[in-house]
Design an enzyme around this catalytic site. Sequence first.
Site, PDB file in Angstrom:
ATOM      1  N   GLU A   1      -5.612   8.539   3.498  1.00 39.05           N
ATOM      2  CA  GLU A   1      -4.291   7.936   3.296  1.00 39.05           C
ATOM      3  C   GLU A   1      -3.286   9.084   3.224  1.00 39.05           C
ATOM      4  O   GLU A   1      -3.473  10.017   2.438  1.00 39.05           O
ATOM      5  CB  GLU A   1      -4.291   7.124   1.994  1.00 39.05           C
ATOM      6  CG  GLU A   1      -2.928   6.596   1.567  1.00 39.05           C
ATOM      7  CD  GLU A   1      -2.280   5.654   2.585  1.00 39.05           C
ATOM      8  OE1 GLU A   1      -2.852   4.602   2.855  1.00 39.05           O
ATOM      9  OE2 GLU A   1      -1.196   6.010   3.109  1.00 39.05           O
TER      10      GLU A   1
ATOM     11  N   HIS B   1      -4.170   2.653   9.943  1.00 38.33           N
ATOM     12  CA  HIS B   1      -3.374   1.618   9.259  1.00 38.33           C
ATOM     13  C   HIS B   1      -1.913   2.063   9.189  1.00 38.33           C
ATOM     14  O   HIS B   1      -1.625   3.250   9.032  1.00 38.33           O
ATOM     15  CB  HIS B   1      -3.930   1.347   7.861  1.00 38.33           C
ATOM     16  CG  HIS B   1      -5.059   0.370   7.897  1.00 38.33           C
ATOM     17  ND1 HIS B   1      -5.116  -0.745   7.113  1.00 38.33           N
ATOM     18  CD2 HIS B   1      -6.166   0.334   8.673  1.00 38.33           C
ATOM     19  CE1 HIS B   1      -6.212  -1.428   7.391  1.00 38.33           C
ATOM     20  NE2 HIS B   1      -6.874  -0.783   8.327  1.00 38.33           N
TER      21      HIS B   1
ATOM     22  N   GLU C   1      -5.312  -8.471   3.761  1.00 41.87           N
ATOM     23  CA  GLU C   1      -4.989  -7.885   2.461  1.00 41.87           C
ATOM     24  C   GLU C   1      -3.774  -8.552   1.812  1.00 41.87           C
ATOM     25  O   GLU C   1      -3.643  -8.544   0.589  1.00 41.87           O
ATOM     26  CB  GLU C   1      -4.750  -6.380   2.591  1.00 41.87           C
ATOM     27  CG  GLU C   1      -3.535  -6.029   3.434  1.00 41.87           C
ATOM     28  CD  GLU C   1      -3.410  -4.523   3.687  1.00 41.87           C
ATOM     29  OE1 GLU C   1      -4.444  -3.848   3.731  1.00 41.87           O
ATOM     30  OE2 GLU C   1      -2.276  -4.047   3.850  1.00 41.87           O
TER      31      GLU C   1
HETATM   32  C1  NOJ Z   1      -2.742  -0.062   3.192  1.00 37.38           C
HETATM   33  C2  NOJ Z   1      -3.920  -0.385   4.023  1.00 37.38           C
HETATM   34  O1  NOJ Z   1      -3.637  -1.421   4.926  1.00 37.38           O
HETATM   35  C3  NOJ Z   1      -5.046  -0.763   3.109  1.00 37.38           C
HETATM   36  O2  NOJ Z   1      -6.163  -1.187   3.872  1.00 37.38           O
HETATM   37  C4  NOJ Z   1      -5.378   0.391   2.226  1.00 37.38           C
HETATM   38  O3  NOJ Z   1      -6.350  -0.022   1.308  1.00 37.38           O
HETATM   39  C5  NOJ Z   1      -4.161   0.872   1.454  1.00 37.38           C
HETATM   40  N1  NOJ Z   1      -3.069   1.062   2.344  1.00 37.38           N
HETATM   41  C6  NOJ Z   1      -4.427   2.170   0.735  1.00 37.38           C
HETATM   42  O4  NOJ Z   1      -4.617   3.191   1.668  1.00 37.38           O
HETATM   43 CA    CA Z   2      -1.364  -2.243   5.587  1.00 35.83          CA
END
Ligand code: NOJ
Ligand code: CA
Length: 693
Positions: A407, A475, A500
């Site tokens: 991330e 993502h 999500e």
């Molecule tokens: C957003 C992403 O779409 C999700 O899958 C991820 O868990 C979170 N960011 C944290 O990185």
């Molecule tokens: Ca996302």
Amino acid sequence: MGKVELEFSLDEAGVARYAVKYGGKPVVLASRLGFVLKDDSGLSGGFVLRGVDRKEVDETWQPVWGEVKDIRNHYAEMTVHLAGGSGKLIDIQFRVFEDGVGFRYEFPRQAGLKYFIVGDELTQFRMAGDHKTFWIPGDYDTNEYPYTTSALSAVDNRSMVAASTAIAVRVAPDPYAVQTPLMMKTADGLYLNIHEAALVDYPAMQLHVDRGTLTLSASLVPDAVGNKAYLHAPCHTPWRTIIVSDKAADILASKMILNLNEPSKLAHTDWIHPMKFVGVWWEMQTGKSTWSYSDFADSLSASGRGSGDSLSASGRGNGDSLSAAGSLIPNGRHGANTANVERYIDFAARNHIGGVLVEGWNVGWEDWFGNWKENVFDFVTPYPDFDIRAITAYAASKGVQLIMHNETSGSVTNYERQMDTAFRFMTARGYHAVKTGYVGRIIPRGEHHDGQWMVEHYVRVAAAAARYHVMLDAHEPVRPTGLQRTYPNWLACEAARGNEYNAFSDGNLPEHETILPFGRLMGGPMDYTPGIFKLRGYSTVAGRQVHTTLAKQLALYVTLYSPLQMAADLPENYEAHMDAFEWIRGVPVDWDDTKILEAEPGDYLTIARKGKGSENWYLGAIADENARTMKVSLGFLDKGRRYKATVYKDGAGADWKTNPEAYTIEAMEVNSGSELVVRLAPGGGCAVSFVAM
Ligand code: NOJ
Ligand code: CA
């Protein structure tokens, strides 16, 4: 080409236009082409035709992975060579396919144009009617909105942008801008889809809707100082694409966008393996555990206190005593701890799931986004309760691949500096897949997720990942444009509103998954993260629920194509329904053939696919909020063969809202002469495996 006709014209003022018809019906009325350059507008009009080249191509190629084994690329090409008002040269290359048109601008090598800045692209798409339109706001930083269905003349994104507070960064300055892929349906039953192919070295194209004239104009995402693109001739733009048919199914079956992308740049692709995965993930999304190890970045233990800012970036990853390890006060709810990760590895190994994603393994999550802070993560320093050595050995002993998580929280300069280190770190430990993330405002500050600088970044990451033999799932990137053909290690993207949102917001309407394939997925596979079995009562926030039935979650493995497909729920929720999980265990993620059996954007979708190198077929059918009866002929099955069909369907009284977890499983013998009739509940679905006998 077939029913598709393209006309190019220059008027007396030398303004260039194109028009598209399908079966004689207007699809795009005569529409403007050209550019405004930053330092002169010689490419906006006053064009003179210098010549025309034509050719026809008919070839078949094989993708490394995909929805079908063979892809036919059949088009007629016309390149018009133009000189602009100031003598600058520009070519427009049109390709006409049986299912639509692609065109791009080329700037040939020339004395009068070398380095230049694009002020605006003048491309327009004049619609012939006030079409039913499936749109999301033209936001510079996100594609994570729900779809709105409205007349084209009613597009106004302001209330949607204002209401979407669950999206971390929203920048949508034009109330009448929409994202592509843009799906439309005309009153007389034509389906149109406008997008782009092969987006490299250029910003994403959004569309400004002139609600009075029903004209869509290219609106390029600007950079930090308001410019659109920095180019260096010879060069070309991405392809602008218009896919058209009188059958909705043909839009989904179109391979035009892939065909307009360059062949694979990778010399070897035998290391690329589509797979399913589970992950330490939904438990954080739903509040059961946390990504962070501690609740506050400054909650240092006694030994950590007084030793300065142990959380500054300079203190991380240098192996010095000021690293976060041991100095944060644990919150006791950290998901990525060794025992929990091994639990997921066990579950994956028992159920033939190839991969395990672990988020929250590395230090930095205490203040991961929202502060526009540059040095947040270092991608190599685990939290103290994540024993990477033990976990790596355990996964290897169980034959499970770990999936790395990087991330960036939008700090892309930071990621660029550390990317090679990050790739070396993962490959040294046997990780051959990475999920990247771009939540938050971008650094370089002022850049946007969908501008030229970031578009180049995403491609740089895909190319770097390929050098290290790492498969990529991005993502929050710009939405895909078929580049998975060129970088087949770029297996999936999110770039849309995933499952999500059912965890941390009011969620996705039951129609959402019937629109996604006509919208975002036109550009490429999506990591939607299907497979939630516990559809209510999963969140620490009361009242949250997934807006589908359990059977519909199963169907998504077929209807939302991705070569990386998550089984997103927790092992314990799967263990409560192992009979239904049998479907997820068995369903492939790579296919030899695909048949779109029923399709209507916003309403329903039924797709059948044949597994890669297999005799078996798999079918997924989904409904929107209305119940429906799916009735399909099984004529796609191989003639003369018998199949054992296992039907996973909504149970009696199933309803996404009131009774989402009711399902039944039925076995029967079928052949290509059979018909399958299944009732789908409101927000429901069904999944069927056909195993050759
Ligand atoms: C957003 C992403 O779409 C999700 O899958 C991820 O868990 C979170 N960011 C944290 O990185
Ligand atoms: Ca996302």
